[in-house]
Design a protein around this motif. Structure first.
Motif, PDB file in Angstrom:
ATOM      1  N   ASN A 114      14.834  21.186  21.144  1.00 43.18           N
ATOM      2  CA  ASN A 114      15.303  20.942  22.513  1.00 43.18           C
ATOM      3  C   ASN A 114      14.468  19.957  23.332  1.00 43.18           C
ATOM      4  OD1 ASN A 114      16.846  23.019  21.618  1.00 43.18           O
ATOM      5  ND2 ASN A 114      16.229  24.509  23.156  1.00 43.18           N
ATOM      6  N   HIS A 174      15.489  16.187  23.465  1.00 42.35           N
ATOM      7  CA  HIS A 174      16.870  15.726  23.706  1.00 42.35           C
ATOM      8  C   HIS A 174      16.968  14.715  24.846  1.00 42.35           C
ATOM      9  CE1 HIS A 174      18.669  19.630  21.738  1.00 42.35           C
ATOM     10  NE2 HIS A 174      17.950  18.906  20.906  1.00 42.35           N
ATOM     11  N   THR A 185      27.454  19.526  21.377  1.00 46.85           N
ATOM     12  CA  THR A 185      28.058  20.326  20.314  1.00 46.85           C
ATOM     13  C   THR A 185      28.092  21.834  20.608  1.00 46.85           C
ATOM     14  OG1 THR A 185      25.961  19.889  19.202  1.00 46.85           O
ATOM     15  CG2 THR A 185      27.910  18.834  18.305  1.00 46.85           C
ATOM     16  N   TRP A 220       9.556  27.127  17.407  1.00 42.87           N
ATOM     17  CA  TRP A 220       9.689  26.241  18.574  1.00 42.87           C
ATOM     18  C   TRP A 220      10.631  26.837  19.614  1.00 42.87           C
ATOM     19  CZ3 TRP A 220      14.451  24.664  19.915  1.00 42.87           C
ATOM     20  CH2 TRP A 220      15.412  24.421  18.938  1.00 42.87           C
TER      21      TRP A 220
HETATM   22  P1  NAD Z   1      15.243  23.020  13.017  1.00 40.96           P
HETATM   23  O1  NAD Z   1      13.863  23.283  13.508  1.00 40.96           O
HETATM   24  O2  NAD Z   1      15.819  23.847  11.926  1.00 40.96           O
HETATM   25  O3  NAD Z   1      15.373  21.484  12.566  1.00 40.96           O
HETATM   26  C1  NAD Z   1      14.946  20.418  13.382  1.00 40.96           C
HETATM   27  C2  NAD Z   1      15.020  19.118  12.579  1.00 40.96           C
HETATM   28  O4  NAD Z   1      14.671  18.031  13.442  1.00 40.96           O
HETATM   29  C3  NAD Z   1      14.039  19.065  11.414  1.00 40.96           C
HETATM   30  O5  NAD Z   1      14.638  18.361  10.348  1.00 40.96           O
HETATM   31  C4  NAD Z   1      12.854  18.260  11.990  1.00 40.96           C
HETATM   32  O6  NAD Z   1      12.077  17.616  11.003  1.00 40.96           O
HETATM   33  C5  NAD Z   1      13.610  17.262  12.837  1.00 40.96           C
HETATM   34  N1  NAD Z   1      12.830  16.675  13.935  1.00 40.96           N
HETATM   35  C6  NAD Z   1      12.057  17.307  14.839  1.00 40.96           C
HETATM   36  N2  NAD Z   1      11.575  16.421  15.740  1.00 40.96           N
HETATM   37  C7  NAD Z   1      12.054  15.205  15.391  1.00 40.96           C
HETATM   38  C8  NAD Z   1      11.915  13.887  15.911  1.00 40.96           C
HETATM   39  N3  NAD Z   1      11.189  13.656  17.004  1.00 40.96           N
HETATM   40  N4  NAD Z   1      12.548  12.871  15.279  1.00 40.96           N
HETATM   41  C9  NAD Z   1      13.302  13.083  14.164  1.00 40.96           C
HETATM   42  N5  NAD Z   1      13.471  14.324  13.632  1.00 40.96           N
HETATM   43  C10 NAD Z   1      12.862  15.360  14.233  1.00 40.96           C
HETATM   44  O7  NAD Z   1      16.169  23.083  14.309  1.00 40.96           O
HETATM   45  P2  NAD Z   1      17.707  23.486  14.366  1.00 40.96           P
HETATM   46  O8  NAD Z   1      17.832  24.958  14.354  1.00 40.96           O
HETATM   47  O9  NAD Z   1      18.494  22.672  13.405  1.00 40.96           O
HETATM   48  O10 NAD Z   1      18.035  23.030  15.859  1.00 40.96           O
HETATM   49  C11 NAD Z   1      18.099  21.678  16.238  1.00 40.96           C
HETATM   50  C12 NAD Z   1      18.881  21.592  17.525  1.00 40.96           C
HETATM   51  O11 NAD Z   1      20.190  22.061  17.284  1.00 40.96           O
HETATM   52  C13 NAD Z   1      18.323  22.455  18.651  1.00 40.96           C
HETATM   53  O12 NAD Z   1      18.434  21.789  19.867  1.00 40.96           O
HETATM   54  C14 NAD Z   1      19.197  23.687  18.652  1.00 40.96           C
HETATM   55  O13 NAD Z   1      19.329  24.264  19.946  1.00 40.96           O
HETATM   56  C15 NAD Z   1      20.508  23.113  18.203  1.00 40.96           C
HETATM   57  N6  NAD Z   1      21.394  24.065  17.509  1.00 40.96           N
HETATM   58  C16 NAD Z   1      22.685  24.106  17.880  1.00 40.96           C
HETATM   59  C17 NAD Z   1      23.575  24.940  17.253  1.00 40.96           C
HETATM   60  C18 NAD Z   1      25.019  24.896  17.672  1.00 40.96           C
HETATM   61  O14 NAD Z   1      25.780  25.784  17.318  1.00 40.96           O
HETATM   62  N7  NAD Z   1      25.439  23.882  18.387  1.00 40.96           N
HETATM   63  C19 NAD Z   1      23.141  25.799  16.248  1.00 40.96           C
HETATM   64  C20 NAD Z   1      21.805  25.732  15.849  1.00 40.96           C
HETATM   65  C21 NAD Z   1      20.938  24.854  16.494  1.00 40.96           C
END
Ligand code: NAD
Length: 387
Positions: A94, A97, A141, A190
């Protein structure tokens, strides 16, 4: 019925920031974006670890020289190419973003950003204004909103089948974090760190999902004031909550409840919305997404099935397989990505689209709701006028 015909003339050249190997949400972005040939994945900065990101990009058939170490390098280098990217999806934790969405808009890209769009209403308003100035689309999303029966619910309510709306009962309440799983799980760690997750945990992480469903179903109802009580049952998560109840009063006299929770032991997902009017109620549950319950007082319960001819035409447009076969998260996300693509394409041609999708304003509304909830909770669950 949708048979896979093209919806835009040419696929949009598309990249991802985040969503790397092992991430929770990266795969669903890719499968939703590419399913209907609306987007071509041509570049990426997939991982916080550049080498891991490059290796993963190669596995996704992305050219090695377009697997970038970070988003800044990607935006700068792609801008110099004739065939550079036109849109980017942001699937990082988050806290990144706001800066990545801002940089993408300034680089002249359309954006799909994960929720929450940012941390404060001030930032959200800045992004809304920037998207308008740059004439670019920002999609957010809220994935399940793309499911066809959500559109059916919207139509039933608009036709007055429920009568005047009295109560909206919402929850997203799972049990996966009933203990401190964050000690061993990076993607939960996180989420409970305010520096990365923002001012809330479950309110923003899960509560905003059914809240957005209510905005789709009830586009004319506005929150007037709310109160929120939040707790950290796993103490080490303080000040971020793992359980919260929000009570809302709307401008038309209706009330709403949102239960956001990750310590609801035994519950798999528990995302539900029940809209209660003076004549009837509807209810939808994401664990049985193909069914919408329609309950008229003093009549037997009706279960409306996705894909059936008795649904509203707009709830059948995105039907891909006909009734009976289960559709779910993947199709809902594909429908959203298809709408994002059509909105981006129309925007580039100077046109507007008629259909709804979770846009930058919807993203900003989620941020506003969390901000108001946190303010109320931190004042001891006081009523706050919705700002
Ligand atoms: P996660 O920790 O599983 O994965 C994060 C990914 O981002 C990893 O691959 C990491 O290496 C990469 N990353 C981190 N910082 C980065 C940067 N500065 N540049 C490039 N890559 C970077 O996280 P997640 O659970 O996949 O969540 C990611 C986002 O998606 C969050 O904001 C979360 O709230 C959101 N999310 C949304 C839904 C939905 O239903 N819409 C569901 C799950 C997660």
């Amino acid at each position: 019925m949708y048979y896979g015909e093209k919806k835009i003339e040419k696929p949009i050249r598309w990249a991802m920031v985040g969503g790397g190997k092992g991430s929770q949400i990266g795969y669903i972005h890719r499968s939703a974006a590419m399913r209907d040939f609306n987007f071509d994945l041509v570049a990426g900065a997939f991982d916080i670890d550049p080498e891991r990101g490059r290796e993963f990009g190669k596995q996704l058939h992305v050219d090695e020289d377009r697997c970038y170490p970070d988003y800044k390098t990607m935006f700068a280098k792609e801008a110099k190419r004739q065939d550079g990217i036109q849109a980017v999806s942001i699937a990082t934790p988050n806290g990144t973003h706001f800066e990545i969405t801002k940089a993408a808009l300034l680089a002249g890209l359309h954006v799909v950003c994960e929720k929450p769009l940012c941390f404060t209403t001030e930032e959200a308003e800045e992004l809304e204004a920037l998207a308008t100035k740059q004439n670019k689309i920002v999609g957010v999303t809220y994935g399940y909103a793309g499911h066809q029966v959500i559109e059916e619910a919207r139509q039933l309510i608009a036709e007055g089948k429920l009568g005047k709306i009295r109560i909206v009962n919402m929850q997203f309440s799972h049990g996966f974090h009933n203990v401190a799983v964050e000690k061993n799980t990076a993607s939960t760690k996180w989420r409970v760190d305010p520096k990365v997750a923002g001012p809330s945990y479950v309110l923003g992480d899960v509560g905003t999902h059914p809240l957005y469903l209510s905005e789709v179903m009830l586009p004319d109802m506005k929150i007037k004031r709310l109160m929120c009580s939040r707790q950290s049952f796993v103490e080490s998560r303080k000040p971020l909550e793992d359980n919260a109840m929000t009570i809302m009063e709307y401008d038309n006299g209706a009330v709403g409840y949102v239960w956001s929770c990750c310590v609801n032991c035994g519950s798999m997902h528990g995302q539900k919305i029940r809209v209660i009017g003076e004549k009837a109620s509807i209810e939808w549950w994401d664990e049985h997404p193909n069914q919408l319950t329609y309950e008229v007082q003093n009549e037997p319960v009706r279960v409306l099935e996705r894909g059936m001819g008795y649904l509203a035409p707009s709830a059948l447009e995105e039907d891909r397989i006909g009734a009976g076969h289960p559709e779910g998260l993947f199709e809902a996300w594909s429908n959203l990505y298809s709408r994002f693509a059509q909105a981006m394409d129309a925007c580039d041609r100077g046109e507007n689209v008629e259909f709804w999708y979770p846009n930058v304003h919807a993203g900003a509304e989620g941020v506003r709701w969390v901000e108001n909830c946190v303010q109320s909770a931190d004042q001891g669950a006081q009523w706050v006028d919705y700002k």
